[in-house]
Design a protein around this motif. Structure first.
Motif, mmCIF file in Angstrom:
data_model
loop_
_atom_site.group_PDB
_atom_site.id
_atom_site.type_symbol
_atom_site.label_atom_id
_atom_site.label_comp_id
_atom_site.label_asym_id
_atom_site.label_seq_id
_atom_site.Cartn_x
_atom_site.Cartn_y
_atom_site.Cartn_z
ATOM 1 N N GLU A 6 -33.536 38.106 11.198
ATOM 2 C CA GLU A 6 -33.493 36.851 10.455
ATOM 3 C C GLU A 6 -32.109 36.231 10.560
ATOM 4 O O GLU A 6 -31.103 36.938 10.720
ATOM 5 N N ARG A 19 -32.730 26.371 6.467
ATOM 6 C CA ARG A 19 -33.787 26.739 7.398
ATOM 7 C C ARG A 19 -33.540 28.160 7.862
ATOM 8 O O ARG A 19 -32.499 28.439 8.468
ATOM 9 N N SER A 21 -34.653 31.470 10.154
ATOM 10 C CA SER A 21 -35.322 31.777 11.410
ATOM 11 C C SER A 21 -35.551 33.276 11.522
ATOM 12 O O SER A 21 -34.787 34.071 10.988
ATOM 13 N N CYS A 22 -36.616 33.628 12.223
ATOM 14 C CA CYS A 22 -36.951 35.032 12.457
ATOM 15 C C CYS A 22 -37.343 35.176 13.921
ATOM 16 O O CYS A 22 -38.243 34.471 14.395
ATOM 17 N N ARG A 71 -44.135 28.526 13.320
ATOM 18 C CA ARG A 71 -43.900 29.560 14.324
ATOM 19 C C ARG A 71 -44.045 28.983 15.716
ATOM 20 O O ARG A 71 -44.722 27.959 15.913
ATOM 21 N N THR A 77 -41.210 33.640 17.497
ATOM 22 C CA THR A 77 -40.315 33.276 16.410
ATOM 23 C C THR A 77 -41.081 32.599 15.275
ATOM 24 O O THR A 77 -42.170 32.051 15.471
ATOM 25 N N ALA A 79 -40.124 30.342 11.408
ATOM 26 C CA ALA A 79 -39.082 29.674 10.640
ATOM 27 C C ALA A 79 -39.599 29.353 9.247
ATOM 28 O O ALA A 79 -40.811 29.247 9.033
ATOM 29 N N CYS A 95 -38.299 38.696 6.785
ATOM 30 C CA CYS A 95 -39.369 38.331 7.701
ATOM 31 C C CYS A 95 -40.262 39.548 7.932
ATOM 32 O O CYS A 95 -39.774 40.678 8.044
#
Length: 121
Positions: A6, A19, A21-22, A71, A77, A79, A95
């Protein structure tokens, strides 16, 4: 194995946006649902949002209308766009992904290490 990383956490004022993210990597054949959970100090980890492989989404009531999960399947990924943040959104955000590592494997659940989100003035 599979790793989830993440990013995007930080300190933001009430009413602000972040924001998250993963990114999933490793031995991935396919990813089913991807989700975000959070854990505030002294509390249990709780569900925030989930997105299926075909894009269906579901949210916790506390974040509906403020958070959006998305995604990119080709990039493995996901988000989480968080708007109108409140102090009660302060938590470590994790995540989670349901991953098949081969054509014949069962779906396994993997977790990231978490990213801190702090909402404070």
């Amino acid at each position: 194995q599979v790793q989830l990383v993440e990013s995007g956490g930080g300190l933001v004022q009430p009413g602000g946006s972040l924001r998250l993210s993963c990114a999933a990597s490793g031995s991935i054949f396919s990813i089913n649902a991807m989700a975000w959970y959070r854990q505030a100090p002294g509390k249990q980890r709780e569900f925030v949002a989930v997105i299926s492989a075909n894009g269906n989404t579901n949210y916790a009531d506390s974040v509906k209308g403020r958070f959006t999960i998305s995604r990119e399947n080709a990039k493995n990924t996901a988000a989480l766009q968080m708007n109108n943040l409140k102090p009660e959104d302060t938590a470590v955000y994790y995540c989670n992904a349901g991953v098949r590592t081969s054509y014949t494997s069962m779906v396994q659940s993997f977790w990231g290490q978490g990213t801190q989100v702090t909402v404070s003035s």
